[in-house]
Design a protein around this motif. Structure first.
Motif, short mmCIF file in Angstrom:
data_model
loop_
_atom_site.label_atom_id
_atom_site.label_comp_id
_atom_site.label_asym_id
_atom_site.label_seq_id
_atom_site.Cartn_x
_atom_site.Cartn_y
_atom_site.Cartn_z
N TYR A 61 0.83 -1.20 0.00
CA TYR A 61 0.00 0.00 0.00
C TYR A 61 0.87 1.25 0.00
O TYR A 61 0.64 2.18 -0.77
CB TYR A 61 -0.93 0.01 1.21
CG TYR A 61 -1.69 1.29 1.36
CD1 TYR A 61 -2.77 1.58 0.54
CD2 TYR A 61 -1.30 2.25 2.30
CE1 TYR A 61 -3.46 2.77 0.66
CE2 TYR A 61 -1.98 3.44 2.42
CZ TYR A 61 -3.05 3.70 1.60
OH TYR A 61 -3.72 4.89 1.71
N LEU A 111 3.05 1.47 -3.41
CA LEU A 111 2.21 1.72 -4.57
C LEU A 111 1.60 3.11 -4.53
O LEU A 111 1.39 3.73 -5.58
CB LEU A 111 1.13 0.65 -4.69
CG LEU A 111 1.64 -0.73 -5.11
CD1 LEU A 111 0.49 -1.73 -5.12
CD2 LEU A 111 2.34 -0.69 -6.45
N SER A 112 1.32 3.64 -3.34
CA SER A 112 0.82 5.02 -3.26
C SER A 112 1.90 6.00 -3.65
O SER A 112 1.61 7.03 -4.28
CB SER A 112 0.27 5.32 -1.87
OG SER A 112 1.31 5.30 -0.92
N ILE A 145 4.28 5.39 -5.89
CA ILE A 145 4.34 5.28 -7.36
C ILE A 145 3.16 6.01 -7.99
O ILE A 145 3.31 6.69 -9.01
CB ILE A 145 4.40 3.81 -7.78
CG1 ILE A 145 5.73 3.21 -7.36
CG2 ILE A 145 4.17 3.64 -9.26
CD1 ILE A 145 5.83 1.72 -7.54
N LYS A 146 1.99 5.89 -7.39
CA LYS A 146 0.80 6.57 -7.91
C LYS A 146 1.00 8.08 -7.90
O LYS A 146 0.69 8.77 -8.88
CB LYS A 146 -0.43 6.20 -7.09
CG LYS A 146 -1.70 6.86 -7.56
CD LYS A 146 -2.85 6.46 -6.66
CE LYS A 146 -3.91 7.49 -6.67
NZ LYS A 146 -3.88 8.50 -5.69
N VAL A 147 1.51 8.60 -6.80
CA VAL A 147 1.74 10.05 -6.71
C VAL A 147 2.79 10.49 -7.72
O VAL A 147 2.67 11.54 -8.35
CB VAL A 147 2.15 10.45 -5.27
CG1 VAL A 147 2.67 11.87 -5.21
CG2 VAL A 147 0.98 10.28 -4.33
N TYR A 172 3.69 9.02 -10.69
CA TYR A 172 3.43 8.82 -12.11
C TYR A 172 2.00 9.07 -12.56
O TYR A 172 1.77 9.35 -13.73
CB TYR A 172 3.82 7.39 -12.51
CG TYR A 172 5.30 7.16 -12.43
CD1 TYR A 172 6.16 7.73 -13.35
CD2 TYR A 172 5.85 6.38 -11.42
CE1 TYR A 172 7.52 7.54 -13.28
CE2 TYR A 172 7.20 6.17 -11.34
CZ TYR A 172 8.04 6.75 -12.28
OH TYR A 172 9.38 6.55 -12.20
N VAL A 173 1.03 8.96 -11.68
CA VAL A 173 -0.37 9.07 -12.10
C VAL A 173 -0.94 10.45 -11.81
O VAL A 173 -1.58 11.06 -12.66
CB VAL A 173 -1.22 7.97 -11.43
CG1 VAL A 173 -2.68 8.12 -11.79
CG2 VAL A 173 -0.71 6.60 -11.82
N ASN A 174 -0.72 10.96 -10.60
CA ASN A 174 -1.28 12.26 -10.23
C ASN A 174 -0.64 13.39 -11.04
O ASN A 174 0.55 13.33 -11.35
CB ASN A 174 -1.07 12.52 -8.74
CG ASN A 174 -1.90 11.62 -7.87
OD1 ASN A 174 -2.70 10.83 -8.35
ND2 ASN A 174 -1.72 11.74 -6.58
#
Length: 77
Positions: free
Chosen positions: A18, A21-22, A24-26, A28-30
């Motif tokens: 968790y 991956l959060s 990585i999300k911040v 590359y995705v946000n």
């Protein structure tokens, strides 16, 4: 008989996934918060330059540091 260790390991894996991956999300995705330049204070720049110089010098002249560590370790044993 050590099933509780397996459960603790699985819970730690879930928490770690968790968290990472959060991150990585911040990254590359946000969408980015701002597109402006990042200003770095002069004290931090000086510290970074000093660290770079120290790393280069320790890489080039590693024998004196190695000899000091060897002598210190020999004194322990």
């Amino acid at each position: 008989g050590y099933w509780w260790i397996a459960i603790a390991a699985i819970l730690n894996v879930v928490v770690g996934l968790y968290y990472y991956l959060s991150v990585i999300k911040v990254a590359y995705v946000n969408p980015p918060v701002s597109e402006g330049r990042i200003t770095v204070p002069k004290a931090i720049k000086a510290t970074l330059y000093a660290c770079v110089v120290a790393i280069i010098l320790l890489g080039l002249f590693q024998n004196p540091l190695y000899e000091s560590a060897r002598v210190a370790a020999a004194a322990l044993f």
